[in-house]
Write a protein that holds these residues in place. Structure first.
Motif, PDB file in Angstrom:
ATOM      1  N   LEU A   1       0.865  -1.181   0.000  1.00 31.83           N
ATOM      2  CA  LEU A   1       0.000   0.000   0.000  1.00 31.83           C
ATOM      3  C   LEU A   1       0.903   1.233   0.000  1.00 31.83           C
ATOM      4  CD1 LEU A   1      -2.690  -1.059   2.635  1.00 31.83           C
ATOM      5  CD2 LEU A   1      -2.670  -1.442   0.163  1.00 31.83           C
ATOM      6  N   PRO A   2       0.570   2.266  -0.761  1.00 27.93           N
ATOM      7  CA  PRO A   2       1.495   3.390  -0.953  1.00 27.93           C
ATOM      8  C   PRO A   2       1.661   4.253   0.290  1.00 27.93           C
ATOM      9  CG  PRO A   2      -0.602   3.859  -1.994  1.00 27.93           C
ATOM     10  CD  PRO A   2      -0.683   2.439  -1.519  1.00 27.93           C
ATOM     11  N   GLN A   3       2.916   4.579   0.603  1.00 31.51           N
ATOM     12  CA  GLN A   3       3.179   5.572   1.638  1.00 31.51           C
ATOM     13  C   GLN A   3       2.889   6.974   1.122  1.00 31.51           C
ATOM     14  OE1 GLN A   3       6.892   5.102   3.751  1.00 31.51           O
ATOM     15  NE2 GLN A   3       6.925   2.904   3.386  1.00 31.51           N
TER      16      GLN A   3
ATOM     17  N   VAL B   1      -5.856  11.827  -1.409  1.00 27.33           N
ATOM     18  CA  VAL B   1      -5.547  10.405  -1.517  1.00 27.33           C
ATOM     19  C   VAL B   1      -5.188   9.793  -0.161  1.00 27.33           C
ATOM     20  CG1 VAL B   1      -3.134  10.955  -2.056  1.00 27.33           C
ATOM     21  CG2 VAL B   1      -4.069   8.754  -2.753  1.00 27.33           C
ATOM     22  N   LYS B   2      -5.583   8.538   0.017  1.00 26.22           N
ATOM     23  CA  LYS B   2      -5.197   7.774   1.205  1.00 26.22           C
ATOM     24  C   LYS B   2      -3.751   7.300   1.075  1.00 26.22           C
ATOM     25  CE  LYS B   2      -8.702   7.199   4.145  1.00 26.22           C
ATOM     26  NZ  LYS B   2      -8.574   7.522   5.577  1.00 26.22           N
ATOM     27  N   CYS B   3      -3.009   7.408   2.171  1.00 30.73           N
ATOM     28  CA  CYS B   3      -1.639   6.905   2.243  1.00 30.73           C
ATOM     29  C   CYS B   3      -1.519   6.027   3.478  1.00 30.73           C
ATOM     30  CB  CYS B   3      -0.642   8.059   2.322  1.00 30.73           C
ATOM     31  SG  CYS B   3      -0.725   9.174   0.909  1.00 30.73           S
ATOM     32  N   PHE B   4      -0.509   5.136   3.469  1.00 36.79           N
ATOM     33  CA  PHE B   4      -0.410   4.109   4.510  1.00 36.79           C
ATOM     34  C   PHE B   4       1.041   3.969   4.968  1.00 36.79           C
ATOM     35  CE2 PHE B   4      -3.674   3.237   1.421  1.00 36.79           C
ATOM     36  CZ  PHE B   4      -4.796   2.941   2.182  1.00 36.79           C
ATOM     37  N   ARG B   5       1.255   3.947   6.271  1.00 37.71           N
ATOM     38  CA  ARG B   5       2.598   3.726   6.804  1.00 37.71           C
ATOM     39  C   ARG B   5       2.512   2.820   8.023  1.00 37.71           C
ATOM     40  NH1 ARG B   5       5.061   9.889   6.305  1.00 37.71           N
ATOM     41  NH2 ARG B   5       4.942   9.970   4.026  1.00 37.71           N
TER      42      ARG B   5
ATOM     43  N   ASN C   1      -1.142  11.989  17.309  1.00 35.23           N
ATOM     44  CA  ASN C   1      -1.596  12.608  16.061  1.00 35.23           C
ATOM     45  C   ASN C   1      -0.990  11.990  14.813  1.00 35.23           C
ATOM     46  OD1 ASN C   1      -3.422  14.280  17.282  1.00 35.23           O
ATOM     47  ND2 ASN C   1      -1.986  15.964  17.537  1.00 35.23           N
ATOM     48  N   ARG C   2      -0.767  10.663  14.867  1.00 34.71           N
ATOM     49  CA  ARG C   2      -0.422   9.908  13.670  1.00 34.71           C
ATOM     50  C   ARG C   2      -1.373   8.737  13.554  1.00 34.71           C
ATOM     51  NH1 ARG C   2       6.079   9.346  12.586  1.00 34.71           N
ATOM     52  NH2 ARG C   2       6.480  11.540  12.174  1.00 34.71           N
ATOM     53  N   GLN C   3      -1.688   8.385  12.324  1.00 33.90           N
ATOM     54  CA  GLN C   3      -2.559   7.256  12.046  1.00 33.90           C
ATOM     55  C   GLN C   3      -1.902   6.382  10.981  1.00 33.90           C
ATOM     56  OE1 GLN C   3      -6.335   6.479  12.965  1.00 33.90           O
ATOM     57  NE2 GLN C   3      -5.143   7.141  14.726  1.00 33.90           N
ATOM     58  N   PRO C   4      -2.180   5.064  10.998  1.00 30.18           N
ATOM     59  CA  PRO C   4      -1.579   4.189   9.988  1.00 30.18           C
ATOM     60  C   PRO C   4      -2.085   4.486   8.579  1.00 30.18           C
ATOM     61  CG  PRO C   4      -3.197   2.987  11.294  1.00 30.18           C
ATOM     62  CD  PRO C   4      -2.995   4.304  11.971  1.00 30.18           C
ATOM     63  N   GLU C   5      -3.308   4.968   8.475  1.00 27.01           N
ATOM     64  CA  GLU C   5      -3.825   5.436   7.182  1.00 27.01           C
ATOM     65  C   GLU C   5      -4.267   6.883   7.362  1.00 27.01           C
ATOM     66  OE1 GLU C   5      -7.576   3.646   5.944  1.00 27.01           O
ATOM     67  OE2 GLU C   5      -7.600   2.488   7.790  1.00 27.01           O
ATOM     68  N   PHE C   6      -3.851   7.704   6.433  1.00 28.88           N
ATOM     69  CA  PHE C   6      -4.106   9.135   6.544  1.00 28.88           C
ATOM     70  C   PHE C   6      -4.346   9.695   5.143  1.00 28.88           C
ATOM     71  CE2 PHE C   6       0.352   8.200   6.228  1.00 28.88           C
ATOM     72  CZ  PHE C   6       0.852   9.109   5.301  1.00 28.88           C
ATOM     73  N   THR C   7      -4.751  10.948   5.085  1.00 30.51           N
ATOM     74  CA  THR C   7      -5.133  11.544   3.803  1.00 30.51           C
ATOM     75  C   THR C   7      -4.214  12.698   3.456  1.00 30.51           C
ATOM     76  OG1 THR C   7      -7.431  10.957   4.251  1.00 30.51           O
ATOM     77  CG2 THR C   7      -7.038  12.538   2.486  1.00 30.51           C
ATOM     78  N   GLN C   8      -3.725  12.680   2.218  1.00 34.36           N
ATOM     79  CA  GLN C   8      -2.886  13.762   1.708  1.00 34.36           C
ATOM     80  C   GLN C   8      -3.610  14.527   0.609  1.00 34.36           C
ATOM     81  OE1 GLN C   8       0.865  12.373   0.203  1.00 34.36           O
ATOM     82  NE2 GLN C   8       1.818  12.242   2.213  1.00 34.36           N
TER      83      GLN C   8
ATOM     84  N   ASN D   1      -6.824   3.240  17.030  1.00 37.16           N
ATOM     85  CA  ASN D   1      -6.286   3.748  18.285  1.00 37.16           C
ATOM     86  C   ASN D   1      -4.770   3.879  18.193  1.00 37.16           C
ATOM     87  OD1 ASN D   1      -5.194   1.179  18.608  1.00 37.16           O
ATOM     88  ND2 ASN D   1      -6.163   0.782  20.582  1.00 37.16           N
ATOM     89  N   GLN D   2      -4.124   4.141  19.320  1.00 36.74           N
ATOM     90  CA  GLN D   2      -2.678   4.382  19.329  1.00 36.74           C
ATOM     91  C   GLN D   2      -1.884   3.160  18.888  1.00 36.74           C
ATOM     92  OE1 GLN D   2      -2.104   7.439  19.891  1.00 36.74           O
ATOM     93  NE2 GLN D   2       0.102   7.633  20.087  1.00 36.74           N
ATOM     94  N   ASN D   3      -2.490   1.985  18.951  1.00 33.79           N
ATOM     95  CA  ASN D   3      -1.815   0.751  18.538  1.00 33.79           C
ATOM     96  C   ASN D   3      -2.331   0.231  17.189  1.00 33.79           C
ATOM     97  OD1 ASN D   3      -0.205   0.496  20.947  1.00 33.79           O
ATOM     98  ND2 ASN D   3      -2.084  -0.090  22.020  1.00 33.79           N
ATOM     99  N   ALA D   4      -2.900   1.130  16.403  1.00 35.88           N
ATOM    100  CA  ALA D   4      -3.403   0.809  15.059  1.00 35.88           C
ATOM    101  C   ALA D   4      -4.499  -0.256  15.100  1.00 35.88           C
ATOM    102  CB  ALA D   4      -2.257   0.369  14.141  1.00 35.88           C
TER     103      ALA D   4
END
Length: 596
Positions: A199-201, A222-226, A233-240, A563-566
């Motif tokens: 999945l694209p970072q 677009v959705k991005c994934f890390r 204030n970080r999420q495993p999937e986020f929007t750019q 949550n904080q643990n994805a």
């Protein structure tokens, strides 16, 4: 028992009725906020995403209707039909508070159990409960307002970019893993056993390919994934908000995005951003604020005391200087009144940033108070105080170590002091700045090689080209971040479009020709066919919405966050899958046992 609509249509939203609608017959639909009896009347506060409307049942309705209204409970979903009338006792706190609906008929569309959380603004409930029952949490007016803001912001972004000649183009979600930075989320392929998509970072390579394709102005939301260890204030999937432009230089991209930010903040909040946005180099930001995303809503710059304390017989300072480090400080205006326990706590705080300890000097009205004063002659102490312009009543906080430790420690301490001393007076201020001239490379002790600070396709500054092979640590990049109130709002760079320069970059990063081709071959090959000069920028949409909505929690602006643990409390993902699914993919699970 639930009733069907049977052709009944909603004619107005609950938050819309006003005095000009008096005498109009309407049908409202929504959820029951409150049901109460007053004298011989029954009152229901009916809520939808636009607001609350008071519905009244009097003695002029049938007994069946009145009894049905009495039986309605909180969060029942109902439809009511009646006439808009003036309220005898207006409620100025409601936008609809001058009028009410005199109900003639009611339908109970569905009943509700007692909700596990209150449907109200400023809810104080455990995050796990809010996320488990997110569909109820999202009914709350303050949450719905956030997503209305998000919708307006997204529309404003699209409108602005459309007016400026951008095309919205979607890029693949299933793509190739090119590990360089955070870990990829991997997706196994059934058709190609033992092989994986990632999945694209970010859409980085694909948006550059679009520039090669001649789509000279591209964007997408677009959705991005890390797959990384999550922090606040970080999420495993986020929007750019991702965009790229051809035939441009750095100033062109920065100017266009200043216009975009101004348009969004003006459209959503009515706030006009002061343009052009000020700029600061990475070196200046680090030396003055100890951060590449400085909060400029208050002063208290880091000051360099190295020259002022040279020759002082204090081993902590002299050793730091002799080892190539520095001695730097923060001056807290009026801080000489701070108690010893509070200063000791600050000393413990900086130790979490690898600092060995915090030296301090109180420049009090009756003289100097400091545990290090005994190492200074009177004129040496005065030279130090003059060097940092410390006045009577001020407190000087000093770190001495290698530069990276000193700057990071004082940068974090500066923000901590801002919280403790309430230095940010205007909480509604938006203080923007561009940070430019980032280092192109950073050295990884763990990997024993240079890695890309931004990504391998960032262009170096023209005047630093000769240092790529000889002194990579000093090479600056054509990269830029837009910072707002101490947070990175977005970042980008001019890209390398010259194949030979890209080859030099890969070599400096330790890639062989084969490994570069293996990871980035499709981009390298594309660059053989006349790539244009290009560059771009990506905004974190979720973070932008946080500022626009006035919240400090990124989970508030994402409809269904982890949550904080994805982990997703709502859907209970991740979870085990059926053995047949794994067999189709040729995957066997081996679970590591914890050491006893």
């Amino acid at each position: 028992m639930a009733e069907a609509l049977n052709g009944l249509k909603r004619t107005m939203m609950c938050g819309e009725p006003r005095e000009e609608h008096v005498g109009k017959k309407v049908t409202l639909m929504g959820w029951v906020q409150r049901n109460r009896k007053l004298g011989g009347l029954q009152f229901i506060d009916l809520r939808d995403r636009t607001g609350i409307m008071q519905v009244v049942f009097g003695d002029d309705v049938s007994e069946d209707i009145f009894e049905k209204a009495k039986g309605v409970r909180g969060e029942y979903c109902i439809a009511v039909t009646g006439e808009i009338v003036l309220r005898s006792a207006p409620n100025k706190e409601l936008s609809t508070g001058m009028v009410e609906l005199k109900c003639e008929d009611i339908k109970i569309l569905s009943e509700s159990e007692t909700p596990p959380i209150y449907i109200k603004e400023d809810l104080d409930a455990a995050e796990s409960i809010r996320l488990k029952y997110r569909y109820l949490d999202l009914r709350r007016p303050d949450m719905q307002n956030i997503f209305m803001i998000r919708n307006r912001a997204s529309k404003a972004i699209r409108d602005y970019l459309d007016e400026n000649g951008f095309l919205e183009v979607e890029t693949p979600i299933l793509t190739k893993s090119t590990p360089e930075g955070a870990r990829d989320y991997l997706v196994p392929s059934r058709n190609y056993p033992g092989m994986f998509y990632a999945l694209p970072q970010s859409p980085q390579i694909f948006k550059q390919l679009l520039m090669v394709s001649g789509f000279d102005r591209y964007y997408q939301i677009v959705k991005c994934f890390r797959d990384e260890d999550l922090r606040a204030n970080r999420q495993p999937e986020f929007t750019q908000v991702d965009l790229e432009m051809s035939f441009v230089e750095q100033d062109d991209i920065m100017a266009l995005n200043e216009g975009l930010i101004d348009h969004v903040f003006k459209t959503v909040l009515g706030h006009e951003v002061s343009l052009p946005i000020k700029r600061m180099t990475f070196a200046e930001a680090m030396n003055s604020y100890g951060s590449d995303k400085p909060d400029l809503r208050f002063g208290m710059k880091i000051q360099n005391l190295t020259e002022a304390v040279k020759g002082v017989d204090f081993k902590v300072f002299s050793d730091a200087i002799a080892n190539g480090g520095s001695v730097r400080c923060l001056v807290v205006e009026g801080g000489a009144s701070m108690g010893r326990k509070d200063i000791d706590r600050l000393g413990e705080f900086v130790k979490t940033y690898k600092a060995k300890g915090l030296a301090w000097i109180k420049n009090k009205e009756d003289g100097i108070q400091s545990p290090i004063a005994k190492f200074f002659k009177e004129e040496e102490m005065q030279k130090l105080l003059d060097a940092c312009s410390a006045k009577r009543g001020d407190l000087v906080l000093i770190l001495a170590d290698k530069d990276s430790v000193v700057l990071q420690g004082l940068g974090a301490l500066r923000l901590e002091l801002a919280k403790k001393l309430d230095l940010i007076k205007d909480k509604n201020e938006f203080n923007f700045t561009w940070i430019t001239e980032f280092p192109l490379f950073e050295y990884s002790e763990e990997e024993e090689r240079y890695t890309a600070c931004h990504h391998p396709f960032t262009a170096p500054m023209d005047e630093d080209l000769d240092m790529i092979e000889t002194d990579p640590g000093k090479v600056r990049s054509k990269a830029y971040d837009l910072v707002l109130n101490g947070e990175e709002l977005g970042g980008g760079s001019i890209r390398i479009h010259d194949a030979k320069l890209q080859e030099r970059m890969f070599k400096a990063l330790g890639f062989t020709e084969e490994s570069a081709q293996e990871r980035f071959g499709f981009l390298i090959d594309a660059f053989k066919f006349g790539p244009p000069p290009h560059g771009g920028l990506a905004f974190g949409l979720d973070r932008m919405i946080m500022f626009l909505a006035g919240t400090e929690n990124i989970k508030d602006v994402i409809a269904f966050p982890k949550n904080q643990n994805a982990y997703c409390y709502l859907s209970e993902a991740p979870n085990i899958v059926d053995a047949n699914q794994l067999e189709d993919l040729g995957i066997a699970i081996s679970v590591k046992k914890e050491e006893e």
